[in-house]
Design a protein around this motif. Structure first.
Motif, PDB file in Angstrom:
ATOM      1  N   ALA A 133      -4.596   2.748   1.148  1.00 45.62           N
ATOM      2  CA  ALA A 133      -5.253   1.667   1.784  1.00 45.62           C
ATOM      3  C   ALA A 133      -6.826   2.240   1.807  1.00 45.62           C
ATOM      4  N   ALA A 145      -7.415   1.648  -6.682  1.00 42.62           N
ATOM      5  CA  ALA A 145      -7.081   2.913  -5.841  1.00 42.62           C
ATOM      6  C   ALA A 145      -7.733   4.192  -6.484  1.00 42.62           C
ATOM      7  N   ALA A 179       0.808  -0.993   0.071  1.00 44.39           N
ATOM      8  CA  ALA A 179      -0.092  -0.086   0.015  1.00 44.39           C
ATOM      9  C   ALA A 179       0.876   1.358   0.060  1.00 44.39           C
ATOM     10  N   PRO A 210       1.043   1.817  -6.150  1.00 45.19           N
ATOM     11  CA  PRO A 210       0.832   0.806  -5.176  1.00 45.19           C
ATOM     12  C   PRO A 210       1.391  -0.528  -5.730  1.00 45.19           C
TER      13      PRO A 210
END
Length: 635
Positions: A316, A374, A282, A287
């Protein structure tokens, strides 16, 4: 607009590599040298040589490397093309996948984060398959998302996925979980319905069995059809892994990846290991990028623990938001299954020491997938923040309550004051905005790694003068000489430089260094100034000039995995050159500590050093002559 974005990100991928062209022209270093050696092996020795490969490779990626070498020549820049070109496909593929699942801004940000990430560009400039793996991972996911109008179209799509698995070894980590979910999806409803019915009425369970069987048949047929349709991808990937990849599993005995293997850990240590690796994943920018290899460039933020923690927490949160967002749509679920399933597959493989788990270069294939999830989550949080700000600004004004102008009417339907709602909305908006802003720093952090990459574009790397060493050996070698190459990691690089490489030595000259020349005349150290002459030594640079001789046959070469354990003495005892012959002894830099013992072994066998040259960061080449004679000329 979408086509223009694809063109823009693709041109950016080309531009960043053009700016760093000097990087592509550098000599191959240790982590690259061994790959072209195995690729260039003739059919008669290819299979046996492959069994001792450092890490496994896909047959397709090896084929691309062989084609580039045969077509463009076995030069460093040509062998790096199979890694450089996929960066363009990776840029376009990241945009296309992200744009399918989220808005233009988030998609463009995801594409820039992956394409201009300094660590990704660094990998694209080396003879390594990781950018190709990442591009193939995107292609696998997008092909799996593709809606097929007919069974034949679906079969061809799955066949294409299987072909991709021949070019990308980790594609099998995506194919297996996607297939399992395809097969299990129709059975889930059948089993769930039957279980609930029979559990609800235990006494009547047998009466319901015909009904259960009848209800189960259609889902079972659907599951079988799904398995058959996915079979081309599974069969091709499975056979490739079983017949070709497992043959290359010698790296399991190495300790290099021990920090990233689950194998050998107890339950508490295993849980801590998984948590640490997920946190490192993360905290990467982008990432999942490698945060372990000291020979790769890393974002500038990696040097600051607070920055790493802030980025890790933001990623995260946005990733979890992306999971919630994408789980609501079928194509989003495909991406989630592929990403999560691949992580589980890699973890299982690490338990058997087959594949490292965590934020390491072998798992770069997950980087674009993690980034897209993400990015989708960040877009969702940004929308949430806007709605929350709007709610905080308009809720609870006079006259808005259920009692009209009554001051007591400014309450929410549940009895809470409107002011509380404004406070909660404002707090939510603030927290969400901070998270989005922190996540927005990930692209900047990823791009920051381009700075050290630019600064180090011409820097030396370990074992990057192996071709120079072999060129010098070819200049020195005469028929009847014996070549001894020592070092656990020396063999593949030496054979590539000696038998395959078409690159010459740096600047077509090889500077030398002082070396003691043993003789019986009682003279001190000598150094060779030119072929045929020796004079008392002193500091200075020697040059071995003249034409490069033919490639030294493998039959005239002895390879030793260790130096200083008696191997040199045994080799000279068994295969000592004739009276006019000499010994060319090369010791890899990693094994220099045993050089003194090796030279003692050679002296005991009657051979003394007459000429020495040190190849910086690579190794040392010596010419040994019979100790009873004056040092022979080295040229």
């Amino acid at each position: 607009m979408d086509v223009l974005a694809v063109v823009v990100v693709s041109l950016l991928a080309v531009a960043v590599q053009a700016v760093l062209w000097e990087r592509f022209r550098q000599p191959l270093w240790y982590d690259e040298l061994w790959r072209p050696h195995f690729v260039a092996e003739p059919p008669g020795t290819f299979w046996s040589e492959l069994s001792v490969a450092n890490t496994p490779s896909a047959i397709g990626s090896m084929g691309l490397l062989r084609v580039c070498g045969d077509v463009f020549g076995w030069h460093a820049w040509a062998l790096r093309l199979p890694s450089a070109v996929p960066l363009v496909a990776l840029a376009a593929g990241t945009w296309l996948l992200a744009r399918r699942l989220t808005g233009r801004t988030a998609a463009f940000t995801a594409a820039l984060t992956v394409t201009l990430g300094g660590t990704v560009v660094d990998l694209a400039s080396q003879v390594k398959p990781y950018t190709l793996d990442a591009a193939c991972a995107l292609a696998v996911v997008m092909l799996w998302m593709r809606a097929a109008s007919t069974t034949r179209a679906l079969l061809w799509s799955r066949f294409a996925v299987g072909v991709l698995a021949l070019f990308s070894l980790p594609a099998v980590f995506l194919i297996v979980p996607l297939t399992v979910v395809d097969v299990a999806r129709p059975l889930r409803g059948a089993y769930g319905w039957a279980g609930r019915r029979t559990a609800a009425r235990p006494a009547a369970r047998r009466a319901f069995r015909p009904t259960v069987r009848a209800a189960f048949r259609p889902p079972a047929r659907t599951a079988v059809r799904a398995a058959l349709c996915d079979a081309p991808a599974v069969v091709i990937a499975g056979l490739h892994a079983a017949l070709f990849v497992l043959h290359q599993s010698g790296q399991r005995a190495s300790t290099f990846w021990d920090d990233h293997f689950l194998a050998g850990r107890g339950l508490p240590d295993g849980i801590r290991f998984v948590a640490d690796q997920l946190a490192a994943t993360a905290a990467g920018a982008p990432p999942g990028i490698d945060r372990y290899d000291p020979n790769l460039v890393h974002p500038l933020t990696d040097s600051s623990d607070p920055a790493v923690i802030a980025l890790g927490c933001a990623v995260a949160i946005t990733f979890l938001a992306g999971v919630v967002t994408l789980a609501r749509r079928p194509d989003g679920r495909v991406l989630l299954v592929a990403t999560g399933g691949a992580e589980l597959m890699v973890l299982a493989a690490s338990a058997g020491r087959y594949w490292p788990f965590g934020a390491v270069r072998t798992n770069v294939f997950l980087v674009p997938l993690l980034t897209v999830v993400a990015a989708a989550g960040a877009a969702t949080l940004a929308r949430t923040a806007r709605v929350a700000w709007a709610g905080a600004g308009i809720t609870g004004r006079p006259g808005d309550g259920p009692s009209g102008g009554d001051p007591a009417g400014g309450r929410a339907a549940g009895g809470r004051p409107a002011g509380w709602r404004r406070t909660a909305a404002g707090l939510l908006a603030a927290v969400t905005a901070v998270t989005v802003l922190a996540a927005a720093a990930v692209p900047a952090a990823a791009v920051s790694a381009l700075h050290p990459l630019w600064e180090e574009r011409g820097d030396r790397r370990p074992i990057d003068l192996m071709v120079d060493a072999t060129v010098t050996a070819r200049r020195l070698y005469r028929p009847g000489d014996l070549v001894v190459v020592g070092g656990r990691l020396a063999r593949a690089g030496w054979l590539y430089g000696m038998e395959v490489s078409q690159d010459g030595a740096s600047n077509d000259r090889t500077p030398g260094q002082d070396a003691p020349a043993a003789n019986t005349a009682g003279q001190g150290p000598t150094r060779q100034d030119a072929p045929g002459r020796e004079r008392p030594g002193g500091p200075g640079a020697d040059v071995v000039t003249g034409p490069v001789g033919p490639r030294v046959p493998r039959s005239s070469t002895v390879f030793l995995t260790a130096i200083g354990d008696g191997g040199v003495g045994r080799a000279l005892t068994r295969r000592a050159p004739g009276p006019e012959g000499r010994v060319l002894l090369f010791v890899l830099a990693y094994d220099r500590r045993g050089t003194g013992h090796a030279l003692d072994e050679a002296r005991a066998a009657g051979w003394c050093p007459a000429w020495t040259h040190d190849f910086e960061l690579t190794g040392t080449l010596r010419v040994l002559t019979p100790c009873g004679h004056r040092a022979d000329n080295a040229g």
